[in-house]
Design an enzyme around this catalytic site. Structure first.
Site, PDB file in Angstrom:
ATOM      1  N   HIS A   1       0.831  -1.203   0.000  1.00 14.38           N
ATOM      2  CA  HIS A   1       0.000   0.000   0.000  1.00 14.38           C
ATOM      3  C   HIS A   1       0.867   1.255   0.000  1.00 14.38           C
ATOM      4  O   HIS A   1       2.085   1.194   0.201  1.00 14.38           O
ATOM      5  CB  HIS A   1      -0.933   0.032   1.217  1.00 14.38           C
ATOM      6  CG  HIS A   1      -0.230   0.150   2.525  1.00 14.38           C
ATOM      7  ND1 HIS A   1       0.390  -0.920   3.135  1.00 14.38           N
ATOM      8  CD2 HIS A   1      -0.033   1.208   3.354  1.00 14.38           C
ATOM      9  CE1 HIS A   1       0.925  -0.527   4.267  1.00 14.38           C
ATOM     10  NE2 HIS A   1       0.697   0.761   4.435  1.00 14.38           N
TER      11      HIS A   1
ATOM     12  N   ASP B   1       0.508   4.994   1.958  1.00 17.67           N
ATOM     13  CA  ASP B   1      -0.297   5.667   2.980  1.00 17.67           C
ATOM     14  C   ASP B   1      -0.996   6.902   2.393  1.00 17.67           C
ATOM     15  O   ASP B   1      -0.399   7.658   1.627  1.00 17.67           O
ATOM     16  CB  ASP B   1       0.579   6.165   4.134  1.00 17.67           C
ATOM     17  CG  ASP B   1       1.329   5.031   4.820  1.00 17.67           C
ATOM     18  OD1 ASP B   1       0.834   3.896   4.849  1.00 17.67           O
ATOM     19  OD2 ASP B   1       2.440   5.318   5.335  1.00 17.67           O
TER      20      ASP B   1
ATOM     21  N   HIS C   1       4.752   0.182   0.402  1.00 18.66           N
ATOM     22  CA  HIS C   1       5.384  -0.623   1.447  1.00 18.66           C
ATOM     23  C   HIS C   1       4.404  -1.674   1.954  1.00 18.66           C
ATOM     24  O   HIS C   1       3.205  -1.612   1.686  1.00 18.66           O
ATOM     25  CB  HIS C   1       5.946   0.246   2.569  1.00 18.66           C
ATOM     26  CG  HIS C   1       4.942   1.092   3.275  1.00 18.66           C
ATOM     27  ND1 HIS C   1       4.452   2.275   2.753  1.00 18.66           N
ATOM     28  CD2 HIS C   1       4.302   0.935   4.460  1.00 18.66           C
ATOM     29  CE1 HIS C   1       3.581   2.796   3.577  1.00 18.66           C
ATOM     30  NE2 HIS C   1       3.461   2.005   4.630  1.00 18.66           N
TER      31      HIS C   1
ATOM     32  N   ARG D   1       5.087   5.768  14.460  1.00 17.32           N
ATOM     33  CA  ARG D   1       5.061   6.364  13.116  1.00 17.32           C
ATOM     34  C   ARG D   1       4.639   7.816  13.169  1.00 17.32           C
ATOM     35  O   ARG D   1       3.632   8.149  13.804  1.00 17.32           O
ATOM     36  CB  ARG D   1       4.093   5.588  12.226  1.00 17.32           C
ATOM     37  CG  ARG D   1       4.272   5.916  10.752  1.00 17.32           C
ATOM     38  CD  ARG D   1       3.323   5.127   9.893  1.00 17.32           C
ATOM     39  NE  ARG D   1       2.158   5.930   9.556  1.00 17.32           N
ATOM     40  CZ  ARG D   1       1.162   5.508   8.778  1.00 17.32           C
ATOM     41  NH1 ARG D   1       1.182   4.291   8.277  1.00 17.32           N
ATOM     42  NH2 ARG D   1       0.155   6.296   8.511  1.00 17.32           N
TER      43      ARG D   1
HETATM   44  C1  SIN Z   1       2.794   0.961   7.920  1.00  8.68           C
HETATM   45  O1  SIN Z   1       2.202   0.513   6.965  1.00  8.68           O
HETATM   46  O2  SIN Z   1       2.802   2.166   8.174  1.00  8.68           O
HETATM   47  C2  SIN Z   1       3.538   0.041   8.841  1.00  8.68           C
HETATM   48  C3  SIN Z   1       4.854  -0.385   8.333  1.00  8.68           C
HETATM   49  C4  SIN Z   1       5.530  -1.345   9.265  1.00  8.68           C
HETATM   50  O3  SIN Z   1       5.024  -1.555  10.384  1.00  8.68           O
HETATM   51  O4  SIN Z   1       6.574  -1.872   8.935  1.00  8.68           O
END
Ligand code: SIN
Length: 282
Positions: free
Chosen positions: A96, A98, A258, A273
């Site tokens: 995906h 973000d 990612h 995050r």
């Molecule tokens: C995310 O998609 O923001 C999480 C990425 C992760 O936990 O490695």
């Protein structure tokens, strides 16, 4: 210490020789340039607390307070990306980008490892610059000048139905489904000109892109799935980031996908995050 930027196989670059707590302006400029050029930047052995994390992210722009993820109890700017030993699903467990469901999608996110499983829990990244460049001419002409509709409602709204946010990943970790239900679906170009680098990038993703503009989901599926399949199968565009204590990854939402791998059942993984506001894409 000498700042060194080493491109990683597939996408991204590892930056060594810096302390993110004490960056000079020149070091920050080098990091910002590496971010625009490589799409993902990786740091090791950083001893940062929450305030350092916020201060670093703020150098790139305003912080987006996440509407759907649980927040750090002391720092609303920090979204918790957590999986407890009893949880089965994780957050972000599929390819995906973000915030493509926003009219002005977030520029990027800075993810700090706080507690890692003994094994597993790596994050995959894929380059959307390279994805666009390596499309064959037929696919390139099929998407030329087209737009796509993105949505977060099927992910964060009532009855979310994808692996990005399956039911138990929602338990206290994802909220505000009523807010998600009110999201309006933005339209973005299928190929964007990146606001920082000026390079072309493929801008559709399997989690949030629902259709081409002017077509139903079913009408869009054959071409959309060819674009997704191109990225899934082009391993040369991928990087697997193996987290260690002190690791930090920062990714560009406009030029990468990612995927947080969910291969550590029964173990805890706690990540912090921070997401940085972006702009409309053209
Ligand atoms: C995310 O998609 O923001 C999480 C990425 C992760 O936990 O490695």
């Amino acid at each position: 210490m000498t700042l060194t930027i080493t491109p990683t196989q597939g996408v991204g670059a590892e930056i060594t020789g810096i302390d993110l707590k004490a960056l000079s302006d020149a070091e920050f400029q080098a990091i910002e340039q590496a971010f625009a050029e490589h799409g993902a930047i990786f740091f090791r052995d950083q001893d940062t607390n929450e305030d350092d994390h916020i201060a670093f992210a703020q150098r790139f722009g305003d912080i987006n307070i996440n509407r759907f993820f649980g927040a750090h109890p002391g720092y609303p700017q920090i979204a918790m990306v957590a999986k407890e030993p009893g949880d089965t699903d994780n957050i972000g467990g599929g390819w995906h980008t973000d915030h493509s469901y926003d009219f002005e999608p977030a520029l990027g996110s800075v993810l700090v490892a706080r507690e890692l499983p003994a094994t597993g829990g790596d994050t995959m990244f894929a380059s959307m610059y390279a994805a666009y460049e390596t499309l064959d001419d037929e696919l390139k002409s099929a998407i030329e000048g087209r737009n796509a509709v993105h949505s977060g409602r099927h992910i964060f709204g009532e009855g979310a139905d994808t692996h990005y946010n399956q039911s138990d990943a929602g338990e206290g970790r994802i909220g505000n489904s009523d807010v998600a239900e009110t999201l309006k679906d933005p339209v973005h170009p299928v190929v964007i000109t990146h606001p920082l680098s000026g390079k072309k990038a493929l801008y559709v993703n399997p989690a949030f892109t629902v259709s081409f503009e002017g077509e139903s989901r079913d009408e869009s599926a054959p071409l959309m799935s060819k674009l997704f399949a191109h990225v899934f199968s082009s391993h040369a565009l991928h990087t697997r980031f193996v987290w260690k204590p002190g690791s930090i990854a920062m990714w560009d939402n406009c030029s990468t996908w990612h995927w947080a791998l969910n291969d550590y059942q029964g173990q805890r993984r706690i990540m912090h995050r921070i997401t940085i506001e972006g702009c409309a894409l053209h």
